[in-house]
Design an enzyme around this catalytic site. Structure first.
Site, short mmCIF file in Angstrom:
data_model
loop_
_atom_site.label_atom_id
_atom_site.label_comp_id
_atom_site.label_asym_id
_atom_site.label_seq_id
_atom_site.Cartn_x
_atom_site.Cartn_y
_atom_site.Cartn_z
N HIS A 62 36.91 54.15 81.12
CA HIS A 62 37.08 55.22 80.13
C HIS A 62 35.72 55.82 79.79
CE1 HIS A 62 41.02 53.25 78.47
NE2 HIS A 62 41.08 53.53 79.76
N GLU A 64 34.17 56.27 76.98
CA GLU A 64 33.37 55.51 76.02
C GLU A 64 32.79 54.24 76.64
OE1 GLU A 64 36.91 57.37 73.79
OE2 GLU A 64 36.57 56.35 75.69
N CYS A 92 39.95 53.06 72.50
CA CYS A 92 40.93 51.98 72.66
C CYS A 92 40.24 50.64 72.39
CB CYS A 92 41.51 52.00 74.07
SG CYS A 92 40.36 51.46 75.35
N CYS A 95 37.21 50.09 74.74
CA CYS A 95 36.07 50.94 74.42
C CYS A 95 35.43 50.56 73.08
CB CYS A 95 36.51 52.40 74.41
SG CYS A 95 37.02 52.99 76.05
#
Length: 169
Positions: A62, A64, A92, A95
């Site tokens: 992801h 992040e 999430c 992250c």
């Protein structure tokens, strides 16, 4: 006992979230999921930018997490403790954990995970957790400041637009 503090966004926060929208839009144009993140220092200077990085590391990369991996290699935990992670959407669990482990102590995000779930639905590409970042961070040992979800209508509209055109093809 960690202290999670929720505060309202500053003008700088809104400006920098606008930059994450640009990053997310570029990621979408490149065929990736429309998520964008950046790391800023305590003075609001952008240090790193990252769109979703599926091509670099598969579905777990992801925006992040990829950003935090880079930040952890470039900066000391002491320096990162005064930095802010900006993200178009609430990070999430994974992250949020990456942010925690790299020692970033401030998080600013545009839309909540709940808002994101309403946009993605049951799409297999984004099986969103129903676990807000603050709940994850409450189980850690660090003081963290959280800003988000924001209420700036133009910003939310821009974030949502990329998701609507991506997930609802």
């Amino acid at each position: 006992m960690p202290r999670i503090t929720k505060v309202e966004p500053t003008e700088d926060d809104i400006r920098l979230l606008g930059e994450t929208v640009r990053i997310a839009h570029q990621a979408k144009l490149e065929g990736s999921h429309p998520f964008g993140a950046l790391l800023a220092d305590k003075d609001g200077n952008i240090l790193l930018e990252q769109g979703n990085a599926y091509e670099e590391g598969g579905p777990a990369m992801h925006a992040e997490t990829a950003l935090m991996f880079k930040a952890g290699k470039l900066y000391t935990p002491e320096f990162l403790s005064e930095c802010t992670l900006y993200s178009t959407a609430e990070p999430c669990v994974m992250c949020t954990g990456a942010m925690y482990w790299t020692n970033v102590r401030r998080l600013v995000f545009g839309i909540s995970e709940e808002q994101l779930l309403a946009l993605t639905g049951s799409d297999e590409q984004n099986p969103t957790f129903n676990l807000p970042a603050d709940k994850v961070l409450e189980h850690g040992q660090k003081n963290i400041e959280i800003v988000g979800p924001v209420t700036d209508e133009k910003l939310i509209e821009a974030i949502v637009a990329d998701h609507l055109s991506f997930w609802n093809k």
